[in-house]
Design a protein around this motif. Structure first.
Motif, PDB file in Angstrom:
ATOM      1  N   TRP A 195       0.841  -1.195   0.000  1.00 23.84           N
ATOM      2  CA  TRP A 195       0.000   0.000   0.000  1.00 23.84           C
ATOM      3  C   TRP A 195       0.877   1.247   0.000  1.00 23.84           C
ATOM      4  CZ3 TRP A 195      -0.695   4.308   2.968  1.00 23.84           C
ATOM      5  CH2 TRP A 195      -1.833   5.057   2.707  1.00 23.84           C
ATOM      6  N   MET A 196       1.933   1.255   0.831  1.00 26.38           N
ATOM      7  CA  MET A 196       2.829   2.409   0.904  1.00 26.38           C
ATOM      8  C   MET A 196       3.515   2.634  -0.441  1.00 26.38           C
ATOM      9  SD  MET A 196       2.844   3.845   3.916  1.00 26.38           S
ATOM     10  CE  MET A 196       4.430   4.570   4.172  1.00 26.38           C
ATOM     11  N   ARG A 197       4.006   1.566  -1.062  1.00 27.15           N
ATOM     12  CA  ARG A 197       4.671   1.703  -2.362  1.00 27.15           C
ATOM     13  C   ARG A 197       3.710   2.221  -3.422  1.00 27.15           C
ATOM     14  NH1 ARG A 197       7.801  -3.895  -1.906  1.00 27.15           N
ATOM     15  NH2 ARG A 197       9.610  -3.147  -0.774  1.00 27.15           N
ATOM     16  N   ARG A 198       2.487   1.733  -3.392  1.00 24.18           N
ATOM     17  CA  ARG A 198       1.497   2.118  -4.387  1.00 24.18           C
ATOM     18  C   ARG A 198       1.100   3.586  -4.229  1.00 24.18           C
ATOM     19  NH1 ARG A 198      -1.480  -1.970  -3.292  1.00 24.18           N
ATOM     20  NH2 ARG A 198      -2.885  -0.891  -1.900  1.00 24.18           N
ATOM     21  N   ASN A 199       1.053   4.088  -3.003  1.00 27.54           N
ATOM     22  CA  ASN A 199       0.530   5.425  -2.754  1.00 27.54           C
ATOM     23  C   ASN A 199       1.596   6.483  -2.509  1.00 27.54           C
ATOM     24  OD1 ASN A 199      -2.216   4.776  -3.006  1.00 27.54           O
ATOM     25  ND2 ASN A 199      -2.154   3.811  -1.016  1.00 27.54           N
TER      26      ASN A 199
END
Length: 138
Positions: free
Chosen positions: A67-71
């Protein structure tokens, strides 16, 4: 070679004692063998539950990292856009209102772009160079 064993005294309810006696006599084994097997199975089950709990935690950590990488992209663009908008000079004359209106328009576009980035929506096509530049970084 004889293995060393420790003696334990165990108090069982009548029904459990009856079941243990029946299992031991029907299988032709000693009661202590049946109890050792039952404890061994119980310990293995407990270990499996601990391993499963660790697996669940690792899955949750991986999901959060994904999620962190995506956002991080939309957040980074949001920060750059905000810092560029707020650090631009604003004239001290009647044009100030026009500059503030342009800044408000840029900020509204920034919010829309950030919302699109988090929502996974494609960026709308635009000819505005201030909007095209950050969206081209995607």
């Amino acid at each position: 070679m004889k293995s060393y064993k420790t003696r334990h005294q165990l108090f069982l309810p009548k029904e459990m004692n009856r079941r243990l006696e029946h299992l031991a006599t029907s299988s032709g084994r000693a009661r202590s063998e049946v109890l050792v097997e039952a404890l061994h199975a119980w310990f293995n089950l407990r270990q499996a539950k601990n391993d499963e709990a660790i697996g669940i935690r690792l899955t949750r950590i991986k999901r959060n990292t994904d999620w962190m990488r995506r956002n991080q992209g939309p957040l980074r663009r949001c920060w750059h856009r905000w810092s560029c908008t707020n650090s631009s000079p604003v004239p001290w004359n009647p044009v100030k209102k026009v500059a503030q209106a342009a800044g408000a328009k840029l900020f509204a576009q920034l919010i829309d772009e950030t919302d699109d980035g988090f929502g996974g929506n494609a960026a709308p096509a635009t000819d505005d160079p201030t909007t095209r530049k950050p969206r081209s970084l995607q």
